[in-house]
Scaffold this motif. Structure first.
Motif, PDB file in Angstrom:
ATOM      1  N   ALA A 182       0.826  -1.210   0.000  1.00 50.57           N
ATOM      2  CA  ALA A 182       0.000   0.000   0.000  1.00 50.57           C
ATOM      3  C   ALA A 182       0.857   1.256   0.000  1.00 50.57           C
ATOM      4  O   ALA A 182       0.518   2.246  -0.662  1.00 50.57           O
ATOM      5  CB  ALA A 182      -0.928  -0.015   1.205  1.00 50.57           C
ATOM      6  N   CYS A 192      -7.911  -4.712   2.538  1.00 48.32           N
ATOM      7  CA  CYS A 192      -7.217  -3.492   2.146  1.00 48.32           C
ATOM      8  C   CYS A 192      -6.100  -3.118   3.121  1.00 48.32           C
ATOM      9  O   CYS A 192      -5.425  -2.107   2.926  1.00 48.32           O
ATOM     10  CB  CYS A 192      -8.203  -2.332   2.024  1.00 48.32           C
ATOM     11  SG  CYS A 192      -9.411  -2.557   0.692  1.00 48.32           S
ATOM     12  N   CYS A 202      -6.572  -0.651  -2.230  1.00 47.64           N
ATOM     13  CA  CYS A 202      -7.726  -1.023  -3.041  1.00 47.64           C
ATOM     14  C   CYS A 202      -8.141   0.176  -3.880  1.00 47.64           C
ATOM     15  O   CYS A 202      -8.120   1.323  -3.411  1.00 47.64           O
ATOM     16  CB  CYS A 202      -8.891  -1.464  -2.163  1.00 47.64           C
ATOM     17  SG  CYS A 202      -8.504  -2.843  -1.072  1.00 47.64           S
ATOM     18  N   ALA A 228      -6.800   2.507   1.595  1.00 52.58           N
ATOM     19  CA  ALA A 228      -6.009   1.530   2.346  1.00 52.58           C
ATOM     20  C   ALA A 228      -6.385   1.607   3.816  1.00 52.58           C
ATOM     21  O   ALA A 228      -6.909   2.623   4.297  1.00 52.58           O
ATOM     22  CB  ALA A 228      -4.517   1.773   2.167  1.00 52.58           C
TER      23      ALA A 228
END
Length: 912
Positions: A164, A215, A220, A239
């Motif tokens: 992420a 996530c 995402c 995230a």
């Protein structure tokens, strides 16, 4: 005086082969009777657990949420509440040993206004802060440290996944300010900050611990809400960041409120298909019953909510199981019927072999009760030990928690095998020579069977199968058996007359072998009127009938799956281009040359096209452009949107294009408005409901011919789909599509979609519950054939000595060995062929009478209104296969008989 010889030991030593065969029969029958229910239970349990695992770990548990308490020590209260929930729920439901998953999550995320972060459509990324107990034990830090406490007014320390951070552009040690949420235009002001203090990675992303916060493992891509065509959705990154237990208070501050949550995963591996009803009741009690009240009171929290998808899944599993149960029991019921007939046949043959001995004992003063006790002792020694061994083998080889059905089945079969011979012998000794009364009793019994069969079949045809959830339908299971029993009794009446006609025909032919064999067959096996003849016939008819009906069910299921698969994809093969692109000409050409392709056509599709239907009024339609001749063949094969291609002929330049439209439109002239505002006039030449290229599309469909509409293709673009009819290989089509179109579409990535009817049909049948039912069908069919063959062998074994003596006498009169073989075949095969023909006719009657009432949808894997259809192939296969097995058994017995010496068979005073 000499001591009397022990009865049981003496009798067993006198006929050791008969005792050994009885023991082997008892072992086989008891083993199968105990194994079939346990195999069904194992199949149902495996199917249930596979179905629940497919739903995912988040659905296989209870979710408890509540408002956060006022106490600052949130982490400790979460631990205490998790213990109470585990103790309360664990008393009713089996919880997974991995333990509960719980924590605190914010109500809303916040956007990060840092301009250096990634913005796909100019929308800033969002971060949600969440605390989940034990998260640091399920991840691995790649840099930094695990977040701890934050001083008053300091940024909240968080940890973000390495993936992420790379996607969003987050940097370790940087402080980011939180703004309004994308989904909340009136949300909290940007007065909170977070500091990225750690980056981590997860080695096991499939761990159920991360089931609800995917996530947190990677960023995402979300879409902003759209208010209309003028405000299209935009992409942005989202995230979940993790906080430590010391920062549970900051979770609520960042999230503009928060809630505590607990997920208690249920151990689905311990759930049983036979206890689904009780499990559903327990879940209801936990979610909204007395247990829920006790939990809510004991937790001392506000706004406690208990939810679970597991109860919905279990109720659906109960419906699926109940819908398949009646169909799955058809095969085992047939096998059980044939096994019972074989046991009765073995008892009748044993009684016939010892009739003279038993009558002599009765004449010398023995009582019937005493004879019964002695025969019961023989049966106990030859039946009980092998029956116990068979039951132990079934329970050992097929372990399952449920034991009662298998135990009841094994005990019932053991009792029948134990009592069949003593009861039959006792009844025979009590009989009088009144043949008229015996014939009248037989006629009344046959009429009772006929009346019961008519009533059962009529009731099933009238009301259909019992609704799902009602359990096994006894009438549906018993109806084929009753039909087979009625057919066997009718054949037993007609068989002597039919074979007698053949014998009279053979009498006029040269040679005496055929006439002699048919005459002996018409009088009964070996010409003995006391020998039972209905039971072997009943075993064969039952085997053919039940096996043919079971094979017809499986054949119909396979056919319906193929039809449903072809209907769903619109053809035998379909390839759809990736969204926003078209199929290249090279692929269309190569795909049309694949082996098995009979008819293929590229399809041009325009979605959401405006069509003027009157002055000032227009509707949105879906436009399909295709070659009329090829597309008509595809529609005919798919079973949807059939039309006459001649309707789309014509369309001269400057004239409206001929079009087929949905039936809800009136006939007349309309105007299509393409993307650039170009007006294309069309003229309705016919109506069609549905079209293969747009299966599942909502709205009005318009079909245009490719020839007159060729000028539109440059503005439409390339073909969006390719459809074909024919047995196209699934693997070769996927390989060709990947070669020309790139990777296939997945749940997270766009791409092309390639489908074939064969692959769709296999996917429909890729259900453990359906596969278990089909396996049980085939196992039951095999067991039925085995028992039917055993009945033939028992009959041949009993008639063998007499037949051998007859052949020996005829050999002294000049009968050659080859003529002896022909004589045996002429005597034994007509009964087998008549039984096979009678079983096939009975199966045909069963399919015609019961087929419309049978719902094949649960086995097909899709809703279908078509019941069981009559097809010749499965019925002929079962009838001819069983007739062939019986013929091979006769040939084997004949080969053994031919080896016997004439001097052995012609002993003086031998009564055979």
């Amino acid at each position: 005086m000499s001591t009397p010889a022990p009865w049981v030991r003496t009798r067993l030593r006198t006929a050791p082969l008969a005792a050994l065969l009885t023991a082997a029969l008892a072992l086989t029958v008891v083993f199968l009777s105990a194994a079939l229910p346990r195999a069904q239970d194992r199949g149902a349990d495996d199917a249930l657990r596979s179905y629940l695992r497919t739903a995912g770990p988040a659905a296989n548990g209870l979710q408890v949420t509540s408002a956060i308490p006022r106490s600052a020590d949130g982490a400790q209260q979460l631990d205490v509440t998790a213990g109470r929930l585990t103790e309360t729920v664990g008393a009713l439901l089996p919880l997974d040993p991995s333990g509960p998953v719980y924590g605190r999550r914010g109500t809303q995320p916040r956007s990060l206004g840092d301009p250096s972060l990634t913005r796909p459509d100019g929308v800033p990324p969002e971060i949600a802060v969440q605390y989940q107990h034990g998260a640091n034990d399920h991840l691995r830090l790649t840099s930094g440290q695990w977040p701890g406490a934050a001083a008053e007014g300091e940024p909240t320390p968080i940890a973000v996944s390495q993936a992420a951070a790379e996607t969003l552009g987050l940097r370790l040690g940087t402080v980011y300010a939180g703004g309004r949420s994308v989904l909340d235009r009136t949300g909290p002001p940007p007065a909170q900050q977070v500091r990225v203090v750690g980056l981590y990675t997860v080695d096991a992303p499939a761990d159920p611990f991360w089931a609800e916060i995917g996530c947190a493992l990677k960023a995402c891509l979300n879409l902003t809400p759209s208010s209309g065509p003028a405000d299209p959705p935009e992409q942005y990154w989202y995230a979940v960041a993790l906080a430590g237990p010391e920062a549970t208070g900051q979770v609520a501050t960042w999230g503009h409120g928060a809630e505590d949550y607990w997920r208690l995963p249920v151990r689905v591996d311990t759930l049983r298909a036979d206890r689904l009803k009780q499990t559903s009741y327990d879940l209801a009690s936990v979610m909204a019953g007395p247990v829920a009240v006790r939990m809510t009171t004991a937790l001392d929290r506000n706004n406690v909510r208990i939810t679970s998808q597991l109860r919905t899944l279990i109720d659906h599993a109960r419906q699926r199981q109940g819908a398949i149960d009646s169909l799955a029991e058809l095969g085992p019921a047939g096998a059980a019927g044939v096994a019972a007939v074989v046991l009765c046949l073995a008892a009748a043959l044993s009684t016939e072999r010892r009739t003279a001995e038993l009558r002599l004992l009765l004449a010398r003063g023995a009582g019937i009760r005493g004879i019964f006790r002695r025969l019961l002792g023989e049966s106990a020694l030859t039946v009980l030990p092998p029956a116990a061994l068979g039951a132990v083998l079934a329970f050992t080889l097929l372990p399952t928690p449920r034991w009662l059905p298998a135990a009841v089945a094994a005990a019932s079969v053991t009792l029948l095998a134990l009592l069949a011979f003593p009861v039959r012998a006792t009844v025979l000794l009590r009989e009088r020579a009144d043949r008229t009364r015996s014939g009248r009793r037989r006629l009344m019994g046959e009429l009772a069977v006929l009346a019961t069969t008519v009533a059962a079949v009529t009731q099933v045809a009238r009301r259909g199968v019992a609704p799902a959830g009602e359990g096994v339908d006894p009438l549906l299971v018993a109806a084929p058996l009753l039909l087979a029993l009625t057919g066997a009794l009718l054949l037993a009446r007609l068989q002597p007359a039919l074979i007698g006609l053949l014998a009279r025909w053979a009498a006029r032919r040269p040679g005496a072998i055929g006439f002699l064999g048919l005459a002996r067959a018409a009088r009964g096996s070996g010409g003995s009127h006391s020998r039972p003849s209905v039971l072997p016939l009943l075993a064969l008819v039952l085997a053919v009938t039940c096996g043919a009906i079971g094979a017809t069910v499986l054949s119909s299921v396979a056919d319906r799956r193929a039809v449903v698969a072809r209907y769903n994809i619109g053809a035998d093969a379909q390839v759809a281009a990736p969204l926003g692109s078209a199929l290249p000409d090279a692929f269309v050409t190569a795909a049309g040359r694949l082996p098995g392709v009979q008819t293929a056509a590229p399809i041009w599709i325009m979605d959401d096209v405006a069509m003027a239907v009157s002055v000032g009024r227009s509707i949105r339609v879906n436009v399909v452009v295709a070659d009329p001749a090829a597309y008509a063949k595809i529609a005919e094969a798919a079973g949807r949107g059939r039309f006459d291609p001649a309707l789309l002929a014509g369309g001269a330049p400057g004239q409206p294009l001929p079009a087929l439209v949905s039936s809800d439109l009136p006939e007349g002239d309309f105007t299509l408005r393409l993307g650039a505002g170009e007006a294309v006039p069309i003229h309705t030449v016919g109506f069609v409901d549905g079209t293969p290229a747009l299966n599942g599309a909502v709205g009005v469909n318009v079909l245009l011919p490719l020839g007159p509409a060729t000028d539109l293709l440059p503005r439409i673009g390339g073909p969006a789909k390719w459809l074909a009819v024919g047995p196209v290989d699934d693997a070769r089509l996927h390989a060709l599509a990947q070669q020309h179109l790139g990777p296939a579409a997945t749940d997270t990535k766009p791409g092309h979609v390639a489908r074939t009817a064969a692959g769709e049909a296999a996917a429909l049948g890729n259900d453990p519950l359906q596969a278990s039912a089909e396996r049980m069908f085939w196992v039951a069919v095999g067991a039925t054939a085995l028992f039917a063959l055993l009945s033939v062998l028992l009959t041949l074994l009993r008639a063998g000595p007499e037949r051998a003596a007859t052949l020996a006498r005829l050999r002294t009169m000049g009968l050659r060995p080859r003529q002896g073989l022909a004589l045996i075949l002429a005597e034994a095969l007509p009964q087998t062929l008549v039984a096979a023909l009678g079983g096939a006719l009975t199966a045909i009657c069963g399919v015609l009478l019961l087929g419309p009432a049978i719902d094949l949808g649960p086995l097909v894997g899709a809703a279908t209104t078509t019941g069981l259809r009559l097809t010749a192939s499965p019925i002929l296969q079962q009838a001819l296969g069983l007739a062939l097995l019986a013929a091979l058994a006769v040939l084997a017995e004949t080969a053994v008989t031919a080896r016997r010496q004439i001097t052995t068979e012609l002993r003086a005073g031998d009564n055979r």
